[in-house]
Design an enzyme around this catalytic site. Sequence first.
Site, PDB file in Angstrom:
ATOM      1  CD  GLU A   1      41.469  -3.877  44.900  1.00  0.00           C
ATOM      2  OE1 GLU A   1      40.252  -4.023  45.027  1.00  0.00           O
ATOM      3  OE2 GLU A   1      42.227  -3.618  45.844  1.00  0.00           O
TER       4      GLU A   1
ATOM      5  CG  ASP B   1      39.821  -4.126  52.165  1.00  0.00           C
ATOM      6  OD1 ASP B   1      39.994  -4.924  51.219  1.00  0.00           O
ATOM      7  OD2 ASP B   1      39.362  -2.975  51.997  1.00  0.00           O
TER       8      ASP B   1
ATOM      9  CD  GLU C   1      34.686  -6.618  48.257  1.00  0.00           C
ATOM     10  OE1 GLU C   1      34.179  -6.965  47.179  1.00  0.00           O
ATOM     11  OE2 GLU C   1      34.168  -6.862  49.362  1.00  0.00           O
TER      12      GLU C   1
ATOM     13  CE1 TYR D   1      42.748   0.349  51.189  1.00  0.00           C
ATOM     14  CE2 TYR D   1      42.055  -0.874  53.135  1.00  0.00           C
ATOM     15  CZ  TYR D   1      41.893  -0.551  51.796  1.00  0.00           C
ATOM     16  OH  TYR D   1      40.882  -1.124  51.080  1.00  0.00           O
TER      17      TYR D   1
ATOM     18  NE  ARG E   1      37.084   1.232  51.071  1.00  0.00           N
ATOM     19  CZ  ARG E   1      37.662   1.672  49.948  1.00  0.00           C
ATOM     20  NH1 ARG E   1      38.937   1.393  49.735  1.00  0.00           N
ATOM     21  NH2 ARG E   1      36.983   2.361  49.061  1.00  0.00           N
TER      22      ARG E   1
END
Length: 685
Positions: A9, A84, A86, A298, A300
Amino acid sequence: MAKNLVIVESPTKAKSITKMLGSNYKVKATYGHLRDLPKSKLGVDIEDDFEPKYIKVRGKAKTINELKKEADNAQNVYLATDPDREGEAISWHLQYLLGLDKNEKNRVEFHEITKNNVKNAIKNPRKIDQNLVDSQQARRVMDRIVGYEISPILWKRVKSGLSAGRVQSVALKLIVDRQKEIDAFKPEEYWTISAKHKEEKIEFESEFYGTKSKKIKISNENGADKILNKIDKDKFGVVDISKTKKKRKAQKPYTTSTLQQDASNKLGFSTKYTMSLAQQLFEGIDLGDKGRVGLITYMRTDATRLSSEIIGESLSYIKEKYGSKYASNGRNYSKKSKQTQDAHEAIRPTSIYNDPISVKDYLTDQQYKLYKMIWTRVVQSQMTDYEYLSTSISLDSNGIVFKASGKITLFDGFMKVSSSKENENFLPDLEKGDVIKATSITKNQHFTKPPANYTEASLVKVLEEYGIGRPSTYSSTIASIISRNYVEFEDRKILPTKLGIRVNDFLQENFNDVINVEFTAKMENELDRIAQDEVYWKDVLKGFYEGFEKDLNAVSKDTNDYKVKDKILDEKCPKCGSPLAIKHGRNGKFIGCTNFPDCNFTKSIIKTTGVKCPKCNDGELIEKVSKKGKRFYGCSNFPSCDYATWDTPTGDRCPECGDLLVHKKNRSTDEIKCNSCDYVKEKIR
């Protein structure tokens, strides 16, 4: 042309991974979502079983075409978006846009951006987890329905241009309810009495407790004076002493929520800023000869567990640095719940040997502070307990009992690496039957205090306790209600605005069945069940919509007036002579004519910075808005002084040219620099 295409991303992450994989791999970034629900309409066919109508995100056509071209020429395509829900959904949309086989194992997860982790992930791809995708779809559709169905009603009943959100509205309710508690609070008077003593050259204090039989509350000064009259200042007899050896374990490693709370309480960082810094540490920092390395895993995560590898590395480091007596036998902190039994770990350093001091020169001050917190928390979690002696002394003066307590460290344990030390209140070595004196006795008046307004940290804590939203969404939730002018900050306290209170009143009166703590937490649990393949995602949407539709149909029965009334000022409009008023707009408060729309006169509410103008040395820099709606800072003496800057003034001066230092922040830059020359004091990112 590279044989393998890896899609992530973030361009920063792409840059880090490129150097780790070599010339056979090309790493490209999506720069966020490429496919989503349309902004101009609902985008959900409720009649057709809540089917979402996705479209390509506006402005992303070039990126999509470039990725298609790269994918067509690659032998293997790896979808490496965030690990995750998302991220899983973004990979699912990518799979569709690029025409990839949905049965192909092309999904990889990077839980840390290190060479070994990245290469191992590439070697072990999997299929896209449709359950995670469906969980994200259910959340997206549910939030879209709430926002698009309620917002037009808010425009009519409260004020035009408003919007509502499923989780944000619950956060607003918590803030408004707390303010109502504070407003309704009636303080009660109470008094305390304290005595100061000095024995064996040790000064200490004791506090009034009551009598031998019970604890007594002093409610007024008369009561305090009655007690004072009974006390013999020269005779405080020791009637009881207790010494208890106690231990305290280190706290668990950080989750997203606890990291946000600590960063707010200890460092003063907003949740949004904390997540931005953590993202930078995760995606990669250039460590000189070591190259670009992700410093943390990560960020989150709800998990508190640590891998066996990092536990072993931590224990080795502790033994080398502090000695074997400081190393535990190895501790893990797994939560016993379904949703954390996955590949996620707590937020931790990718290597304990990248200790804060060794990487400090490569980090900004803010990055360093956050990294040090994360590193320290993990190392402490693998250290031995803090041991101390808790001592309590009871003193009696003519039947009036005072108590003193203290703590003495026996073994510092995990506190060895803590920047904050325990407050040790040393007490003299007294024995039962000893009689000591008081050097002074004082009475003090107090009043009970109302519950505190929420701060970002305390709001995050209560959202997590209630199971509302997810830690990864708390930052955007808080940012949303701030941007909508529903709440404002005052000395770190979150206060509801008049507009926010009106919006909350309307929502609670008309949509309380679906916008409340219990229902929102229940929906969050349903989203978890979708991810665990325990319930079908469209069945959850059906259950949600049944109650929501009833509220929609009943809203017309509410005849209460929720309109936000403008505050009329003792000032006339220079154009038409009508009174001016403080109005609420999309970008906050402003001053406008009450004769609108016949008169369109407006002006900004002056916001001062407290920074003196460096040009005229007389005026003060104030916040202004340009004709195009862009914020800037100019001298209050304008037009006689035309000094202005687009960037936020810090109040400090440049050591090289003497102009102001400003905080320059945009998509590519975040730094403290001179407004005139090239001097840079600090690069934030």
